[in-house]
Write a protein that holds these residues in place. Structure first.
Motif, PDB file in Angstrom:
ATOM      1  N   ILE A 111       0.861  -1.182   0.000  1.00  0.00           N
ATOM      2  CA  ILE A 111       0.000   0.000   0.000  1.00  0.00           C
ATOM      3  C   ILE A 111       0.896   1.230   0.000  1.00  0.00           C
ATOM      4  CG2 ILE A 111      -1.805   1.266   1.213  1.00  0.00           C
ATOM      5  CD1 ILE A 111      -2.499  -1.459   2.582  1.00  0.00           C
ATOM      6  N   GLU A 112       0.855   1.962  -1.101  1.00  0.00           N
ATOM      7  CA  GLU A 112       1.698   3.143  -1.232  1.00  0.00           C
ATOM      8  C   GLU A 112       1.333   4.158  -0.151  1.00  0.00           C
ATOM      9  OE1 GLU A 112       2.429   6.672  -4.406  1.00  0.00           O
ATOM     10  OE2 GLU A 112       2.232   4.645  -5.191  1.00  0.00           O
ATOM     11  N   GLY A 113       2.342   4.660   0.547  1.00  0.00           N
ATOM     12  CA  GLY A 113       2.143   5.679   1.570  1.00  0.00           C
ATOM     13  C   GLY A 113       1.723   5.133   2.922  1.00  0.00           C
ATOM     14  N   GLU A 114       1.620   3.817   3.070  1.00  0.00           N
ATOM     15  CA  GLU A 114       1.225   3.248   4.355  1.00  0.00           C
ATOM     16  C   GLU A 114       2.355   3.432   5.360  1.00  0.00           C
ATOM     17  OE1 GLU A 114      -0.288  -0.948   6.362  1.00  0.00           O
ATOM     18  OE2 GLU A 114       0.660  -1.000   4.387  1.00  0.00           O
ATOM     19  N   PRO A 115       2.078   4.061   6.494  1.00  0.00           N
ATOM     20  CA  PRO A 115       3.141   4.246   7.482  1.00  0.00           C
ATOM     21  C   PRO A 115       3.446   2.935   8.206  1.00  0.00           C
ATOM     22  CG  PRO A 115       1.059   5.082   8.334  1.00  0.00           C
ATOM     23  CD  PRO A 115       0.814   4.659   6.909  1.00  0.00           C
ATOM     24  N   ALA A 116       4.695   2.773   8.561  1.00  0.00           N
ATOM     25  CA  ALA A 116       5.109   1.596   9.334  1.00  0.00           C
ATOM     26  C   ALA A 116       4.886   1.889  10.816  1.00  0.00           C
ATOM     27  CB  ALA A 116       6.580   1.298   9.072  1.00  0.00           C
ATOM     28  N   ASP A 117       4.629   0.843  11.594  1.00  0.00           N
ATOM     29  CA  ASP A 117       4.471   1.026  13.026  1.00  0.00           C
ATOM     30  C   ASP A 117       5.847   1.134  13.685  1.00  0.00           C
ATOM     31  OD1 ASP A 117       5.464  -1.573  13.220  1.00  0.00           O
ATOM     32  OD2 ASP A 117       3.562  -2.448  13.861  1.00  0.00           O
ATOM     33  N   GLU A 118       5.879   1.135  15.007  1.00  0.00           N
ATOM     34  CA  GLU A 118       7.144   1.311  15.729  1.00  0.00           C
ATOM     35  C   GLU A 118       8.123   0.164  15.503  1.00  0.00           C
ATOM     36  OE1 GLU A 118       4.019  -0.562  18.164  1.00  0.00           O
ATOM     37  OE2 GLU A 118       4.086   1.388  17.244  1.00  0.00           O
TER      38      GLU A 118
END
Length: 138
Positions: A111-118
């Protein structure tokens, strides 16, 4: 599904998830007859889609099982709330390709632009990959 369809689906996903429409473009929704054409030049804007009776009835196919599984596990606050069945299938195909190349399902990003978690995990992509691995990846 064959690899050519997977590749085409992955390209379609990348094109659709990375595009943001201007307010004018969002208001210009294609007519149903134009949207029905699979060969239309411009994709229709994303529209929230709930599983239909047809999608539920096809749960005995790998694609139907994938769609039902993904819609079941994606959280309410997913980064792709308006994803269509076609886009989810393309994301699943892309996840299968990444995993076939050696990427662990938790490191998949479709998913383009999906932020990664910690922990550096793209949560929605990992969920899609986990369901794809059980249903549509060969």
């Amino acid at each position: 599904m064959n690899r050519g369809l997977f590749a085409a689906s992955a390209v379609a996903l990348l094109l659709l998830t990375g595009c943001s429409a201007s307010p004018v473009e969002r208001d210009a929704v294609a007519a149903p007859s134009a949207a029905a054409s699979a060969d239309s030049a411009a994709p229709a804007p994303l529209v929230a889609q709930t599983p239909s009776a047809a999608a539920s009835a096809s749960a005995d196919t790998p694609e139907g099982a994938f769609l039902a599984g993904v819609r079941d596990v994606l959280p309410d606050d997913t980064v792709i709330p308006d994803a269509t069945d076609q886009q989810l299938l393309a994301a699943g195909a892309a996840a299968c390709e990444q995993m076939a190349a050696g990427t662990d399902f938790s490191a998949v990003s479709v998913i383009e632009g999906e932020p990664a978690d910690e922990l550096g995990i793209h949560q929605d992509s990992a969920l899609i990959a986990a369901v794809a691995r059980k249903t549509i990846c060969s």
